[in-house]
Design an enzyme around this catalytic site. Structure first.
Site, short mmCIF file in Angstrom:
data_model
loop_
_atom_site.label_atom_id
_atom_site.label_comp_id
_atom_site.label_asym_id
_atom_site.label_seq_id
_atom_site.Cartn_x
_atom_site.Cartn_y
_atom_site.Cartn_z
N ASP A 56 0.89 -1.15 0.11
CA ASP A 56 0.11 -0.02 0.02
C ASP A 56 0.84 1.17 -0.10
OD1 ASP A 56 0.95 -0.06 2.60
OD2 ASP A 56 -1.15 0.14 3.47
N ASP A 95 -0.86 -6.22 -0.33
CA ASP A 95 -1.26 -5.55 0.79
C ASP A 95 -2.68 -5.33 1.11
OD1 ASP A 95 0.12 -4.74 3.20
OD2 ASP A 95 1.03 -2.97 2.11
N GLU A 127 -1.19 -5.42 8.43
CA GLU A 127 -0.31 -4.89 9.56
C GLU A 127 -0.96 -5.03 10.69
OE1 GLU A 127 0.46 -0.79 8.40
OE2 GLU A 127 1.12 -1.11 6.49
N GLU A 194 9.50 -3.95 10.45
CA GLU A 194 9.96 -2.97 10.07
C GLU A 194 10.57 -1.84 11.21
OE1 GLU A 194 7.23 -1.27 7.01
OE2 GLU A 194 8.23 0.86 7.22
O1 KIV Z 1 3.50 -1.25 1.81
C1 KIV Z 1 4.57 -1.78 1.53
O2 KIV Z 1 5.22 -1.43 0.66
C2 KIV Z 1 4.86 -2.46 2.82
C3 KIV Z 1 6.59 -2.79 2.66
C4 KIV Z 1 7.39 -1.44 3.20
C5 KIV Z 1 7.05 -4.09 3.63
O3 KIV Z 1 4.59 -2.58 3.47
#
Ligand code: KIV
Length: 288
Positions: A56, A95, A127, A194
């Site tokens: 995302d 995502d 997440e 992260e």
């Molecule tokens: O949205 C994204 O690109 C991510 C990466 C930073 C792992 O979650």
């Protein structure tokens, strides 16, 4: 010799959630990058990247938003479909946008299902948050592999007070580690870690059976992930310490566009080589 053979066979085979577990077992580092369109997806797959994530971060690096929060299911689906057409070998992960999995377990399953059915994803990523483990359980229970995400989770940017390194003291580190364990218990097949000190990335990697994908979490994670536009030098609004720039494509693109502009203005483009020619006998008739 044995390690080399493992590398060759992993390099050729289609990546699945099972081969990722095997990579962790034999200590073969996992390579993951984001992609948002067909041409870059083709490049990543040709080079042999193991996991392609339609993140995302799309909202920030492609759509120009300040945060990832405005990204919708429709945005993610459209870009996932484009990436799907370019990816053959890598595992394609989509995502789940902000609020697409947090409202209810039914909604989480429904939206994850759309990313697989309509977007062509083979797995989804969620997440960390209050309801994340329930969502992971529900989605993986419906037969869709789920990747977790702990540490700095940009969908919680307002709750975290900005894009800040997480787990910097013992108590905060323990919270991140426990969150990663809960995600694994709930059924996650891998966990993104992260922006945490490398010591925290190392402990999580040692304590989890599933692979950890580090982004600003040190070298001991089972694999690494970066945002493509960050590592190519195409996004410069801010540059976290963990981003290594492997190219400066913004400068390269600027040079090319500037040259094109000069040649058009000076009448040097298109030259004969880039123009179509009428056969000579036709020219005579045409011009009289
Ligand atoms: O949205 C994204 O690109 C991510 C990466 C930073 C792992 O979650």
């Amino acid at each position: 010799m044995f390690g080399w053979c493992v590398f060759v066979s992993f390099s050729e085979e289609k990546v699945t959630v099972l081969s990722l577990q095997e990579m962790k077992r034999v200590g073969r580092k996992i390579v993951m990058l984001t992609a948002y369109d067909y041409p870059t997806a083709l490049i990543l797959d040709e080079v042999g990247v193991d996991i392609v994530l339609v993140g995302d971060t799309l909202g920030m690096v492609v759509l120009g938003y300040e945060t990832t929060l405005p990204v919708t299911m429709e945005d993610l689906l459209r870009h996932c479909q484009a990436v799907r057409r370019g990816v053959k070998r890598a595992l394609l992960v989509a995502d789940m946008p902000f609020m697409s999995f947090n409202v209810s377990e039914e909604k989480a399953i429904e939206n994850a299902g759309r990313l697989v059915k309509e977007g062509g994803a083979e797995a989804v990523k969620v997440e960390a948050g209050q309801v994340t483990e329930r969502a992971i359980k529900a989605i993986s229970g419906a037969g869709i592999p789920v990747m977790g995400h702990v540490g700095l989770t940009p969908q919680r940017i307002h709750a975290l007070g900005g894009f800040k390194v997480q787990g910097r003291n013992v108590e905060a580190a323990r919270e991140v580690i426990e969150e990663a364990k809960r995600q694994e218990e709930a059924g996650a097949f891998a966990v993104v870690v992260e922006s945490v000190p490398w010591q925290v990335g190392k402990v999580i990697t040692e304590e989890l059976e599933v692979p950890t994908m580090g982004i600003g979490a040190g070298v001991y994670c089972d694999g690494q992930v970066l945002v493509l536009h960050d590592m190519l030098g195409l996004f410069e609004r801010f540059l976290p310490r963990f981003v290594k720039r492997y190219a400066n494509l913004k400068e390269e693109i600027k040079k090319a566009v500037l040259k094109y502009k000069e040649e058009v203005v000076e009448g040097r483009f298109p030259d004969k080589e880039h123009s179509y020619e009428m056969p000579e006998e036709e020219v005579k008739k045409f011009l009289g």
